[in-house]
Motif scaffolding. Sequence first.
Motif, short mmCIF file in Angstrom:
data_model
loop_
_atom_site.label_atom_id
_atom_site.label_comp_id
_atom_site.label_asym_id
_atom_site.label_seq_id
_atom_site.Cartn_x
_atom_site.Cartn_y
_atom_site.Cartn_z
N LEU A 129 0.86 -1.18 -0.09
CA LEU A 129 0.05 0.05 -0.09
C LEU A 129 1.09 1.30 -0.01
N ASP A 130 0.48 2.07 -0.93
CA ASP A 130 1.10 3.45 -1.03
C ASP A 130 0.24 4.29 -0.26
N PHE A 131 -0.91 4.55 -0.26
CA PHE A 131 -1.73 5.31 0.43
C PHE A 131 -3.34 4.89 0.05
N LEU A 132 -4.31 5.34 0.68
CA LEU A 132 -5.71 4.99 0.32
C LEU A 132 -6.28 6.61 0.40
N THR A 170 -11.25 15.43 1.01
CA THR A 170 -10.74 14.14 0.84
C THR A 170 -9.82 13.81 1.84
N LEU A 171 -9.83 12.60 2.55
CA LEU A 171 -8.80 12.12 3.31
C LEU A 171 -7.76 10.94 2.63
N VAL A 172 -6.45 11.31 2.88
CA VAL A 172 -5.56 10.56 2.35
C VAL A 172 -4.68 9.78 3.57
N VAL A 173 -5.17 8.66 3.76
CA VAL A 173 -4.68 7.81 4.82
C VAL A 173 -3.19 7.14 4.42
N LEU A 174 -2.11 7.34 5.39
CA LEU A 174 -0.83 7.02 4.92
C LEU A 174 -0.49 5.83 5.71
N PRO A 175 0.37 4.98 5.40
CA PRO A 175 0.83 3.71 6.09
C PRO A 175 1.97 4.13 6.92
N PRO A 176 2.47 3.80 8.14
CA PRO A 176 3.49 4.04 8.73
C PRO A 176 4.75 4.25 7.87
N ARG A 177 5.25 5.30 8.00
CA ARG A 177 6.77 5.46 7.11
C ARG A 177 7.84 4.59 7.95
#
Length: 338
Positions: free
Chosen positions: A219-222, A331-338
Motif C-alpha cells: 500500500l502506498d496510500f488510500l 478528501t482524506l489521504v490515509v498514509l501507512p507508517p513510514r
Amino acid sequence: MKKLYATSIIVLSFHMALAQGFSMGDLVNLTSATSNQFDNYVSKKGYRSAGLNAESNSRAYTYFDKRAKEEQPDKQIFKHDKDDKAIVAYQTTVQAEFDRLCRQLQEDGYAFSRRDGEPFYQKGNITITASTRMQEEKPVYSFTVEKKTLPAARDVVFAEDLLQLSSHEYLAAVFGRNNVRKDVFYFSEDEVNSCSVLFPNTGNQVIFIWKDEAGKRELDFLLIGGHLRTAGSASYHQQVELSNWRSKQGIRTGMTLQELQDLNGEPFVIHGWDSDRPGVVAENNKGQVDFKKLGVVLNCLDCNADRYYSNSSTLNSANLLAKGRRVYVSTLVVLPPR
C-alpha cells in the motif's frame, strides 16, 4: 537390460526424492500448525531438527535419509511465527519438485505476478514467493509461504484500520471479492496508477493505491471522499464526496473548516488553491491533529472569485474563517507508517 535397469533406478530415485517433499497444500496448512504438530509432521517425513530459536519462535528442519549415500537431495523446511504472520519456508534442489509446486499454485487459482523478477502468488490471506538461487554451484529452489491474520470486517471501524489490508487479495478475503474492484486511478490525464476500489460508488468507497501495481499489493496510500476519478467510475455521474469513513483523529469528509480548526485546537496552514498541492493542509502544522499521519484536502465553495486566495501559495485557516469562506474537508489521504 542393464540400460533398462539403470533407467528404473533413476526413476525410482526421482520419485523417492519427490516423495519426501511436500505438496503446496501441505506447506500452506503447516502455517496453521502448532509447534508440536509441525515437529511431528516433518519428522515423520524424514526430516530432523536443524535448530530452534525459542526467542523468535522459529524452527528449522533438514531432510535426512540414511539410505541415500550419495547425491542426496538437499531439502530444508523452516517455520517462523511472529506477530500477525506465520511463515513456512521450504527449499529443495530438485527442479521437478519446484515445477510441480508452481503448477499446483496455478491450478489452485492463486493470483500470479512477479516481484523483483521472481514468481509471486496470492490468494486470500496467503502469499507465496518462489525463488531460485545458486548455492555451491548448484541451483536451490525455494518457496516462502506467509499466512497473515486478518481482521473481521466488523472490526474495521476507522479509516486507519484499512491499512492492515495491504493487498487486493486481503481486501477480498475480508470484505468479499464482489465488493472489491480492480481499477485504474487518474492522478491527471497523463498519470495513472493501478488501484483497487472497495465498495465502489457508495458512501463506503475507498481507493487503494499500490506501490506494486502488477501484484496489487504494498500500500502506498488510500483515498477517501473527494472528486476522485477511476476508469470504473467514468459512467457514474453522482458524487461520492461524503464518506461514511472517519479517521481515529475524528476527521471526516464534509467537516467544516471551523470544525477542523476546533478539533486541532489552533489555526493551521493550507496550501493555496492554485499551488501544486491545492487545498492540502500542510504536514508541519502544530496542534492536536497529526497531519503527517493523515493527509487532509480541503475544498472551497467561494474562493475562486477572489484572486487573493487563489494566488497565495499558503493560506491560514483563521483568515479564511474571518472572511467567511465556505471551506470543508473534501478528501482524506490515509498514509501507512513510514
